[in-house]
Every structure is written in C-alpha cells, then in structure tokens.
Design a protein around this motif. Structure first.
Motif, PDB file in Angstrom:
ATOM      1  N   ARG A 151      -1.487  -2.239  -4.740  1.00  0.00           N
ATOM      2  CA  ARG A 151      -1.490  -2.386  -3.611  1.00  0.00           C
ATOM      3  C   ARG A 151      -2.213  -1.646  -2.766  1.00  0.00           C
ATOM      4  O   ARG A 151      -2.449  -0.873  -3.469  1.00  0.00           O
ATOM      5  CB  ARG A 151       0.087  -3.159  -2.886  1.00  0.00           C
ATOM      6  N   ARG A 152      -2.557  -2.403  -2.101  1.00  0.00           N
ATOM      7  CA  ARG A 152      -3.384  -1.569  -0.675  1.00  0.00           C
ATOM      8  C   ARG A 152      -2.582  -1.771   0.852  1.00  0.00           C
ATOM      9  O   ARG A 152      -2.299  -2.753   1.021  1.00  0.00           O
ATOM     10  CB  ARG A 152      -4.534  -1.778  -0.826  1.00  0.00           C
ATOM     11  N   ALA A 153      -2.309  -0.607   1.215  1.00  0.00           N
ATOM     12  CA  ALA A 153      -2.693  -0.637   2.325  1.00  0.00           C
ATOM     13  C   ALA A 153      -2.871   0.404   3.374  1.00  0.00           C
ATOM     14  O   ALA A 153      -3.143   1.614   3.328  1.00  0.00           O
ATOM     15  CB  ALA A 153      -0.817  -0.797   2.576  1.00  0.00           C
ATOM     16  N   SER A 154      -3.487  -0.039   5.379  1.00  0.00           N
ATOM     17  CA  SER A 154      -4.203   0.765   5.737  1.00  0.00           C
ATOM     18  C   SER A 154      -2.567   1.356   6.391  1.00  0.00           C
ATOM     19  O   SER A 154      -1.801   1.478   6.146  1.00  0.00           O
ATOM     20  CB  SER A 154      -4.652   0.178   7.179  1.00  0.00           C
ATOM     21  N   ASN A 160       3.804   0.163   9.959  1.00  0.00           N
ATOM     22  CA  ASN A 160       4.644  -0.672   9.736  1.00  0.00           C
ATOM     23  C   ASN A 160       5.725  -0.676   9.426  1.00  0.00           C
ATOM     24  O   ASN A 160       7.133  -1.856   9.619  1.00  0.00           O
ATOM     25  CB  ASN A 160       3.719  -2.207  10.784  1.00  0.00           C
ATOM     26  N   LEU A 161       5.728  -1.035   8.148  1.00  0.00           N
ATOM     27  CA  LEU A 161       6.024  -1.555   7.186  1.00  0.00           C
ATOM     28  C   LEU A 161       7.919  -0.613   7.077  1.00  0.00           C
ATOM     29  O   LEU A 161       8.782  -0.785   7.301  1.00  0.00           O
ATOM     30  CB  LEU A 161       5.505  -0.866   5.227  1.00  0.00           C
ATOM     31  N   LEU A 162       6.919   1.309   7.615  1.00  0.00           N
ATOM     32  CA  LEU A 162       8.323   1.849   7.245  1.00  0.00           C
ATOM     33  C   LEU A 162       8.868   1.511   8.601  1.00  0.00           C
ATOM     34  O   LEU A 162      10.443   1.716   8.405  1.00  0.00           O
ATOM     35  CB  LEU A 162       7.533   3.879   7.556  1.00  0.00           C
ATOM     36  N   ARG A 163       8.852   1.236   9.677  1.00  0.00           N
ATOM     37  CA  ARG A 163       9.514   0.751  11.086  1.00  0.00           C
ATOM     38  C   ARG A 163      10.269  -0.402  10.977  1.00  0.00           C
ATOM     39  O   ARG A 163      10.907   0.040  11.010  1.00  0.00           O
ATOM     40  CB  ARG A 163       7.820   0.050  12.220  1.00  0.00           C
ATOM     41  N   LEU A 164       9.637  -1.423  10.428  1.00  0.00           N
ATOM     42  CA  LEU A 164      10.338  -2.605  10.529  1.00  0.00           C
ATOM     43  C   LEU A 164      11.667  -2.077   8.907  1.00  0.00           C
ATOM     44  O   LEU A 164      12.718  -2.344   9.276  1.00  0.00           O
ATOM     45  CB  LEU A 164       9.655  -3.704   9.000  1.00  0.00           C
ATOM     46  N   ALA A 165      10.943  -1.369   8.016  1.00  0.00           N
ATOM     47  CA  ALA A 165      12.303  -0.777   7.267  1.00  0.00           C
ATOM     48  C   ALA A 165      13.400   0.383   7.514  1.00  0.00           C
ATOM     49  O   ALA A 165      14.535  -0.470   7.773  1.00  0.00           O
ATOM     50  CB  ALA A 165      11.651   0.049   5.930  1.00  0.00           C
ATOM     51  N   GLN A 166      12.896   0.931   8.507  1.00  0.00           N
ATOM     52  CA  GLN A 166      14.004   1.663   9.479  1.00  0.00           C
ATOM     53  C   GLN A 166      15.048   1.048  10.215  1.00  0.00           C
ATOM     54  O   GLN A 166      15.513   1.119  10.554  1.00  0.00           O
ATOM     55  CB  GLN A 166      13.229   3.022   9.940  1.00  0.00           C
ATOM     56  N   GLY A 167      14.500  -0.076  11.473  1.00  0.00           N
ATOM     57  CA  GLY A 167      14.583  -0.068  12.329  1.00  0.00           C
ATOM     58  C   GLY A 167      16.034  -2.008  11.361  1.00  0.00           C
ATOM     59  O   GLY A 167      16.864  -1.636  11.742  1.00  0.00           O
ATOM     60  N   THR A 168      15.396  -2.439  10.768  1.00  0.00           N
ATOM     61  CA  THR A 168      16.016  -3.655   9.675  1.00  0.00           C
ATOM     62  C   THR A 168      17.334  -2.420   9.770  1.00  0.00           C
ATOM     63  O   THR A 168      18.110  -2.735   9.640  1.00  0.00           O
ATOM     64  CB  THR A 168      15.526  -3.653   8.767  1.00  0.00           C
ATOM     65  N   MET A 169      17.372  -1.118   8.786  1.00  0.00           N
ATOM     66  CA  MET A 169      18.471  -0.469   8.517  1.00  0.00           C
ATOM     67  C   MET A 169      19.632  -0.295   9.406  1.00  0.00           C
ATOM     68  O   MET A 169      20.967  -0.445   9.838  1.00  0.00           O
ATOM     69  CB  MET A 169      17.866   0.633   7.293  1.00  0.00           C
ATOM     70  N   ILE A 192       5.361  -7.624   2.981  1.00  0.00           N
ATOM     71  CA  ILE A 192       4.633  -7.361   1.517  1.00  0.00           C
ATOM     72  C   ILE A 192       3.441  -7.377   1.125  1.00  0.00           C
ATOM     73  O   ILE A 192       2.175  -6.862   1.421  1.00  0.00           O
ATOM     74  CB  ILE A 192       5.617  -6.481   0.416  1.00  0.00           C
ATOM     75  N   ASP A 193       3.114  -9.061   1.468  1.00  0.00           N
ATOM     76  CA  ASP A 193       1.845  -9.252   0.599  1.00  0.00           C
ATOM     77  C   ASP A 193       0.743  -9.725   1.321  1.00  0.00           C
ATOM     78  O   ASP A 193      -0.952  -9.395   1.644  1.00  0.00           O
ATOM     79  CB  ASP A 193       2.250 -10.340   0.073  1.00  0.00           C
ATOM     80  N   VAL A 194       1.425  -9.389   3.085  1.00  0.00           N
ATOM     81  CA  VAL A 194       0.393  -9.478   4.406  1.00  0.00           C
ATOM     82  C   VAL A 194       0.223  -7.739   4.650  1.00  0.00           C
ATOM     83  O   VAL A 194      -1.032  -7.447   4.697  1.00  0.00           O
ATOM     84  CB  VAL A 194       0.987 -10.211   5.453  1.00  0.00           C
ATOM     85  N   LEU A 195       1.085  -7.005   4.611  1.00  0.00           N
ATOM     86  CA  LEU A 195       0.720  -5.677   5.492  1.00  0.00           C
ATOM     87  C   LEU A 195       0.269  -5.148   3.496  1.00  0.00           C
ATOM     88  O   LEU A 195      -0.348  -4.197   4.516  1.00  0.00           O
ATOM     89  CB  LEU A 195       2.012  -4.908   5.311  1.00  0.00           C
ATOM     90  N   ALA A 196       0.663  -5.076   2.842  1.00  0.00           N
ATOM     91  CA  ALA A 196       0.256  -4.436   1.619  1.00  0.00           C
ATOM     92  C   ALA A 196      -0.176  -5.315  -0.003  1.00  0.00           C
ATOM     93  O   ALA A 196       0.277  -5.454  -0.591  1.00  0.00           O
ATOM     94  CB  ALA A 196       1.402  -3.967   0.786  1.00  0.00           C
TER      95      ALA A 196
END
Length: 200
Positions: A151-154, A160-169, A192-196
C-alpha cells in the motif's frame, strides 16, 4: 542536566530514569516522586535534584526511555513482517499489533501507560517535547507496515492514521467495557483503503 556529564554521572542518571520509568508504568505520573524514584534506584534522595533540573525533567526522561523501548519492540515486530499485498483487515491487524499489542496479550497495563503518556502531553511541556521528537519514528514504522502490505500513503495520511489510532485508543479506555484493540481496529478499517490504498 545540572551536573557535568561523566561516566559515573551518566550511569547514575540512567539509574534514576529507569527507576522513574518503572514507577511510571506501575502507578502512572502520580507515582513518580523524588523520594520514590531515589528509593527505587537505591541512591540518595539528593541525586534526583542533582541530576535533573526538576521533577518534570525526570518524568520526561522516564517517558522518553519507555517510548524508545516501545519503538525498538515495534521495530522488531515490523522487521519480521513479510512483504506482500494485504487486504484492509490484514493491514489493520498489523498496525494494531504494532501500536497496541497482540489480541492474545491479556496485559492491559502497557495500553494504560501509553494512554497516560499521551494524555500527559497536554499538561507537561517536557513530555510534549519528547512526543514531538519521537513522532517521526512512529510515522516511519507506520509507513513501513503500509509499504510491506503493498500500500501507499502520504506523510499526512500516515499522521492521520496514527492520530485516529491514538485517539480511539484513548477514548476506548474510558468506556465501561473497554476493548481498545477492537475499537482501534474498527476505526482504522473504516479509513484504511482511503488513507493507505493498495498500490496499482
């Protein structure tokens, strides 16, 4: 640091940081006090103020020590991941395992300690500075998981993925029947399919 750095001084400083990190993991920020740290390290009480400018400085050292150890453990996990195209669920499972731990690990204390450290960033400028210094390393690890999954991600999408994971946790830990791994997994699966997205 108040004192000139010597090998003996650096060893003593390391002892104090390790003792503070143990107390932090066991009892949170309230457990890290000058006397408790000195007793745990087996050194005179005055050592805590000789080698550290303040209690917050000592706490920041403990946070950094814990975070660096976590980064090393995550790096070992990520390095063992094979490179192949993965679907959304398999990719998210890798991220959750790397950031939070395996589903079959019943120990919640590392998750609680991580949540406390993240939340403390708002109150302790020194802790915020530690997180700022280490953030790029967490993003690099996340990027490696994404690449190894075909996969690829900017950089911003990884952030944003990390923020979402940490905030949800963090959010899941205040629920009565908390299941942080499941909560983070569900949140990441939705994006995940949108961001990566898969490559090609």
């Amino acid at each position: 640091m108040s004192a000139t750095t010597t090998s003996k001084g650096e060893r003593r400083r390391r002892q104090l940081i390790e003792a503070a990190a143990e107390l932090l993991r066991e009892g949170g920020f309230e457990a890290v006090r000058h006397r408790a740290v000195a007793e745990r390290a087996g050194v005179p009480l005055a050592s805590t103020t000789y080698y550290f400018d303040s209690l917050d400085d000592l706490i920041a050292g403990a946070v950094e020590s814990s975070a660096v150890a976590e980064l090393a453990a995550i790096r070992d996990q990520v390095d063992s991941v094979s490179r192949r195209r993965r679907g959304a669920r398999a990719t998210v499972d890798l991220i959750v395992t790397a950031l939070i731990g395996a589903d079959d690990d019943p120990d919640r204390e590392p998750i609680v300690a991580r949540c406390e450290r993240l939340a403390a960033s708002a109150r302790y400028p020194e802790v915020l500075a530690v997180h700022a210094r280490l953030a790029s390393q967490f993003l690099d690890l996340m990027a490696d998981v994404i690449r190894r999954s075909g996969r690829r991600a900017s950089r911003e999408d990884l952030r944003n993925l990390l923020r979402l994971a940490q905030g949800t946790m963090l959010g899941s830990m205040i629920e009565a029947d908390a299941h942080p791994r499941e909560s983070v997994r569900d949140a990441l699966l939705s994006v995940i399919d949108v961001l990566a997205p898969p490559v090609g």
